[in-house]
Every structure is written in C-alpha cells, then in structure tokens.
Design a protein around this motif. Structure first.
Motif, PDB file in Angstrom:
ATOM      1  N   UNK A 266      40.426  56.438  36.283  1.00  0.00           N
ATOM      2  CA  UNK A 266      39.083  55.447  37.004  1.00  0.00           C
ATOM      3  C   UNK A 266      38.713  54.341  37.817  1.00  0.00           C
ATOM      4  N   UNK A 267      40.532  53.747  37.941  1.00  0.00           N
ATOM      5  CA  UNK A 267      40.667  53.002  39.005  1.00  0.00           C
ATOM      6  C   UNK A 267      40.505  53.079  39.878  1.00  0.00           C
ATOM      7  N   UNK A 268      40.223  51.853  40.655  1.00  0.00           N
ATOM      8  CA  UNK A 268      40.658  52.397  43.073  1.00  0.00           C
ATOM      9  C   UNK A 268      42.142  52.392  42.657  1.00  0.00           C
ATOM     10  N   UNK A 269      42.766  51.059  42.022  1.00  0.00           N
ATOM     11  CA  UNK A 269      44.404  51.576  42.735  1.00  0.00           C
ATOM     12  C   UNK A 269      44.813  52.864  42.487  1.00  0.00           C
ATOM     13  N   UNK A 270      46.335  52.724  43.096  1.00  0.00           N
ATOM     14  CA  UNK A 270      46.866  53.931  42.551  1.00  0.00           C
ATOM     15  C   UNK A 270      46.922  54.832  40.899  1.00  0.00           C
ATOM     16  N   UNK A 271      46.844  55.570  41.369  1.00  0.00           N
ATOM     17  CA  UNK A 271      46.977  55.906  39.138  1.00  0.00           C
ATOM     18  C   UNK A 271      48.586  56.325  38.993  1.00  0.00           C
ATOM     19  N   UNK A 272      48.836  56.201  40.173  1.00  0.00           N
ATOM     20  CA  UNK A 272      50.838  56.269  39.789  1.00  0.00           C
ATOM     21  C   UNK A 272      51.889  55.098  40.085  1.00  0.00           C
ATOM     22  N   UNK A 273      52.323  54.805  39.605  1.00  0.00           N
ATOM     23  CA  UNK A 273      53.163  53.693  40.100  1.00  0.00           C
ATOM     24  C   UNK A 273      54.174  53.761  39.503  1.00  0.00           C
ATOM     25  N   UNK A 274      55.108  54.216  40.103  1.00  0.00           N
ATOM     26  CA  UNK A 274      56.389  54.614  39.201  1.00  0.00           C
ATOM     27  C   UNK A 274      57.268  54.805  39.953  1.00  0.00           C
ATOM     28  N   UNK A 275      58.479  54.136  40.841  1.00  0.00           N
ATOM     29  CA  UNK A 275      59.589  53.981  42.070  1.00  0.00           C
ATOM     30  C   UNK A 275      60.549  54.473  41.786  1.00  0.00           C
ATOM     31  N   UNK A 276      60.755  56.036  42.496  1.00  0.00           N
ATOM     32  CA  UNK A 276      61.828  56.553  42.319  1.00  0.00           C
ATOM     33  C   UNK A 276      61.807  58.154  41.695  1.00  0.00           C
ATOM     34  N   UNK A 277      60.381  58.223  41.195  1.00  0.00           N
ATOM     35  CA  UNK A 277      60.354  59.384  41.001  1.00  0.00           C
ATOM     36  C   UNK A 277      59.597  60.307  41.320  1.00  0.00           C
ATOM     37  N   UNK A 278      60.040  62.023  40.927  1.00  0.00           N
ATOM     38  CA  UNK A 278      59.834  62.760  41.601  1.00  0.00           C
ATOM     39  C   UNK A 278      59.092  63.638  40.518  1.00  0.00           C
TER      40      UNK A 278
ATOM     41  N   UNK B 191      44.722  62.043  42.689  1.00  0.00           N
ATOM     42  CA  UNK B 191      44.017  61.054  43.560  1.00  0.00           C
ATOM     43  C   UNK B 191      44.445  60.872  45.144  1.00  0.00           C
ATOM     44  N   UNK B 192      45.695  59.951  44.628  1.00  0.00           N
ATOM     45  CA  UNK B 192      46.500  59.886  45.769  1.00  0.00           C
ATOM     46  C   UNK B 192      47.150  60.292  47.365  1.00  0.00           C
ATOM     47  N   UNK B 193      47.233  60.841  48.193  1.00  0.00           N
ATOM     48  CA  UNK B 193      48.440  61.319  49.138  1.00  0.00           C
ATOM     49  C   UNK B 193      49.699  60.873  49.124  1.00  0.00           C
ATOM     50  N   UNK B 194      50.380  62.145  48.873  1.00  0.00           N
ATOM     51  CA  UNK B 194      51.606  61.993  48.093  1.00  0.00           C
ATOM     52  C   UNK B 194      52.281  63.484  48.605  1.00  0.00           C
ATOM     53  N   UNK B 195      52.899  63.557  49.330  1.00  0.00           N
ATOM     54  CA  UNK B 195      54.280  65.016  50.402  1.00  0.00           C
ATOM     55  C   UNK B 195      54.610  65.391  48.632  1.00  0.00           C
ATOM     56  N   UNK B 196      54.416  66.793  48.868  1.00  0.00           N
ATOM     57  CA  UNK B 196      54.602  68.341  47.822  1.00  0.00           C
ATOM     58  C   UNK B 196      53.605  67.987  47.036  1.00  0.00           C
ATOM     59  N   UNK B 197      52.818  67.439  46.984  1.00  0.00           N
ATOM     60  CA  UNK B 197      51.639  67.666  45.748  1.00  0.00           C
ATOM     61  C   UNK B 197      50.816  67.591  46.226  1.00  0.00           C
ATOM     62  N   UNK B 198      49.303  67.848  45.705  1.00  0.00           N
ATOM     63  CA  UNK B 198      48.339  68.003  46.221  1.00  0.00           C
ATOM     64  C   UNK B 198      47.182  66.856  45.908  1.00  0.00           C
ATOM     65  N   UNK B 199      46.539  66.162  46.976  1.00  0.00           N
ATOM     66  CA  UNK B 199      45.635  65.269  47.000  1.00  0.00           C
ATOM     67  C   UNK B 199      43.828  65.761  46.559  1.00  0.00           C
ATOM     68  N   UNK B 200      43.564  65.044  45.610  1.00  0.00           N
ATOM     69  CA  UNK B 200      41.793  65.448  45.094  1.00  0.00           C
ATOM     70  C   UNK B 200      40.902  64.497  45.829  1.00  0.00           C
ATOM     71  N   UNK B 201      41.184  63.409  46.675  1.00  0.00           N
ATOM     72  CA  UNK B 201      40.542  62.277  47.099  1.00  0.00           C
ATOM     73  C   UNK B 201      40.723  61.761  45.567  1.00  0.00           C
ATOM     74  N   UNK B 202      39.737  60.404  45.984  1.00  0.00           N
ATOM     75  CA  UNK B 202      39.357  59.938  44.775  1.00  0.00           C
ATOM     76  C   UNK B 202      38.641  60.816  44.163  1.00  0.00           C
ATOM     77  N   UNK B 203      38.388  60.745  42.660  1.00  0.00           N
ATOM     78  CA  UNK B 203      37.301  60.867  41.706  1.00  0.00           C
ATOM     79  C   UNK B 203      36.707  60.116  41.386  1.00  0.00           C
TER      80      UNK B 203
END
Length: 451
Positions: free
Chosen positions: A360-372, A379-391
């Motif tokens: 529910x925050x405006x910040x990125x919902x994922x902060x995990x450098x190096x994760x697959x 919500x955010x744009x990330x390659x190989x995933x589907x972006x839903x846009x801001x909830x």
C-alpha cells in the motif's frame, strides 16, 4: 613287358572296357597298379577322417556346458539354467522373484525379464528415505510432497514419510484438558506440550479453537516437526511474550501446512527462521506487528501457496535478512509507510515465481538486489514479469485489512489470470485446494486461483 607291348595292351583295354583285368596290368618298370584299390582306400581314409572329426567335434560340443553356475553368466542373462547349461534372464528361472531376491535383496522382483526393486503392484522393499516406487524406472525414491504420505507427512528434507506412530494432536477445547497424552482421543491442550513431548521427528496436528480463538504461545523448534491444521479446520496461532509464534532454530526443520499465524504483538513477526529450514504451504501468516516472516542467520525458507503480510505499517511481508528463500505461487502484501512485500539484504539466494507482490506504500514493493523474479505480478515494471500498475486501493482482494488476500471476483486486473506459468512439478492445487493446470501453460499468479 616292353613299353610298346604295354601301350598296346592299354589301348586294347580301353576298347573292350575290361577294367578289372587291365587295372592290374604291370607298369613298364615291372610294378603293378590297382587304381580301384587306391581309390577305395583314399575314400575310406577320407570317410574315417571325416567321421572321426565330426564325431569328436560333436561329442565335445554336446558335452561341454555353456555355464556351470551364475558366475559364468553376465548382464542380460545373469542366471545359469543347469538343466540346459544356458544363461537366462530371471523369467527363464523356476522361481523368477526368488532368483532375483537371492542375487540382490535390494532388487527382489522379476519384471519383464529384469530384476528390479519395485513395481506398481509391489513396493514393499521401498522404505526409509525412499518409501515410494517410481514405476517408470522401477526404483525406490523419496517423497516430494505430503500427499505421497497419506498416513502422516513427508519429511521434505530427507524424503521419508514420518512414522504414523509419531503423530501428536493438540486441541485446547478438549474436555480432557489438562492431562492429555497427545492421542486424538486425549490431545494435548497446548502447542508447547506437543513440541516438548515430540520425538526427534513428529507430525503435530492442531485443531481449531471455538469462537475463532487462537493459541497464544511462542515456541522454538530445534528438532524436525510437521505442523498441520486438522483436516477441514482452520486453527489460529498468535505469538506471545513479545516473541514470534514459532522460531525455527539452527537445527530445526519445519513443515507447516494449513495454519494461520496472526495478531502477534510487540513488534514480533509471525514466523522466524534463524539458521533452520522451513517449508510452508497453504498457510496464512498475516497482520503480525513485526511483519510476516523473517529469514536470518543463514536460514532457508520454501514458501508455496500462502498469504504473507498484512495491513501493518512499516512492516514487510517477507524479510530475508541473511539466508535463502524460494517463493512459489504465493501472495506477499505489504502495508503503509515503509512496508514492502519482499526485502533482502542479498537476494542472490532468493527466487520468486508465479507469485503476486503488492504493497500500500508508494515505494517499490520489492527491494531485493540480486533476486530472480519470473512470471510474477507486481505493481512496478520488471522484465519477465507482469506489471499491474499502482494498486489504487485494496479492492482487488476480499479483505486486505484482515489479511484475506483471496482475489475479489470481477475486481482484480485480468492480467493476473495469465501472468504465471505452470510447469510440471509445480503445485497441483492452490491455497484452497482448487486445481491448477495439469499441462504447462498460463496460470494465475499468486496463492489464490479463481475456479
């Protein structure tokens, strides 16, 4: 007789055909020949030679056996049939299964001419860490899911089925409380009693309390335990004394299923994996004031078909501080403020697939450098995933505030329905046991799948 006379006699013999008389005619040097006798003698010699050769060869071939014991035989036909002197496969023996068992007790069954460990009809030799028969290869293998151990649960770390004799029951509403012995008829009244009494490896079945009450306890696990909600029930668990409901320590191994951990107070997470290992399936770990799950101290988490997080400010759904996490078909939801769905100090040992991550925050919902991360919805744009846009709000879910992350029919973005990719080996059911696809292809991302 002169040479002239001999030649005359020879010519006369040819004319009259008197072979017997002429055959004894002397040679010019005075010797006599008998061509018939020489020919007959040669024929007899050849006959004797052939007869002796054939007789001796045949006699030796028939008298010398191809094998005198199994040691004379090789793979493909490893058994000696003493009656025929021939090497045969197990089906060529008088007792096929007995021959296999005598040769190798680990492969006591004859199947299509080959000694094997097990068949679809007989898996009796499959025990211990390899309790199942893989019929494609006729070999004993370890269990990989709890459904393969219908009488107990699978030790997913070792591959064995937990001994059905090591099942303990917990029911705080039982009329026998206090004073239970852990049987279904006389269950323990608290989770702590069961964990203390459990052997090195046990299945603890937790029954729900009346009136939506929860077990308010904090327990540390150092052994191996499967903790399952009783079939058809929805037991709740809340940490106490400022501690998580359950902490999996360095030597602890946890298998959790159908348990809800919610409402833990005083800034403690619902579940903490510190150096141990945890497999969590079809669970709800939500609305705990210290976040959902924390992995630290080199711990390892496998999370499938679960809801984790909640509408709690500044607390993360899953925090991998130091360790590894494998997340599949789960819904991770953060609250307001600095809350995230997933945070990691080092995500190199973290994978996320076919899951839904929102906050529910405006910040990125994922902060995990190096994760697959692959085939998820975010919500955010990330390659190989589907972006839903801001909830925009919490209307995508049935009850975000209460930690109920089931999708609200007609309210969620349709892209969720095809964002995931089911592959062989993935869970066959969702969090509610609704079936997932049986062939590789698109599927809902997250723990909930609308039938």
């Amino acid at each position: 007789m002169t040479r002239h006379d001999h030649m005359t006699l020879t010519a006369l013999c040819l004319v009259i055909g008197a072979h017997s008389a002429c055959s004894s005619a002397p040679e010019p040097d005075g010797t006599e020949t008998n061509s018939e006798t020489e020919t007959d003698t040669e024929a007899e010699g050849e006959g004797e030679g052939e007869g002796e050769g054939e007789g001796e060869g045949e006699g030796e071939g028939e008298g010398e056996a191809a094998c005198m014991g199994d040691a004379d035989c090789s793979e493909g036909a490893p058994f000696c049939d003493l009656g025929s002197g021939e090497c045969v496969d197990c089906e060529g023996t008088a007792d096929p299964d007995g021959a296999c068992a005598a040769a190798d007790p680990g492969q006591p069954l004859c199947h299509v001419g080959v000694c094997v460990a097990c068949t679809e009809e007989d898996g009796s030799v499959c025990t211990g860490s390899t309790p199942l028969c893989e019929v494609e290869t006729n070999t004993c293998v370890g269990c990989e899911e709890h459904g393969q151990c219908p009488e107990s649960a699978c030790n997913l770390a070792a591959g064995n089925c937990i001994d059905p004799g090591d099942i303990l029951h917990v029911d705080g509403d039982a009329q026998t409380c206090p004073g239970g012995d852990g049987t279904e008829a006389m269950p323990y009244c608290t989770l702590l009693e069961a964990f203390v009494a459990a052997p090195a490896e046990a299945l603890i079945i937790v029954h729900e309390l009346t009136g939506n009450d929860t077990y308010q306890e904090d327990v540390a696990l150092m052994g191996t335990a499967a903790v399952f909600g009783a079939p058809g029930e929805d037991p709740g668990w809340q940490g106490s004394n400022g501690a998580p409901a359950l902490t999996v320590g360095g030597s602890g191994v946890l298998f959790m299923r159908d348990i809800m951990i919610a409402g833990t107070q005083n800034g403690a997470p619902g579940l903490e994996v510190v150096g141990g290992s945890a497999w969590v399936e079809q669970a709800k770990i939500v609305n705990n004031t210290g976040g959902g799950i924390v992995v630290d101290g080199g711990g390892a988490l496998v999370l499938e078909n679960s809801f984790v997080g909640g509408d709690v400010n500044d607390q993360n759904a899953l925090d991998v501080t130091d360790g590894a996490a494998d997340i599949l078909y789960s819904t991770l939801a953060g609250g307001f403020g600095a809350a995230s769905a997933l945070t990691c100090d080092d995500g190199s040992s973290t994978t996320v697939r076919n899951s839904m991550l929102v906050a529910r925050t405006d910040a990125d919902e994922v902060s995990c450098p190096g994760a697959t991360l692959v085939s998820n919805t975010l919500e955010l744009e990330l390659a190989d995933n589907t972006s839903l846009g801001a909830m925009p709000d919490t209307s995508w879910f049935v009850g975000y505030a209460s930690g109920d992350f089931h999708l609200a029919p007609g309210m969620y973005p349709p892209a969720i329905e095809t964002a995931g990719t089911w592959t062989p080996g993935d869970p066959a059911m969702d969090i509610d046991d609704d079936p997932r696809p049986t062939e590789e292809g698109p599927d809902f991302a997250g723990a909930d799948r609308i039938p």
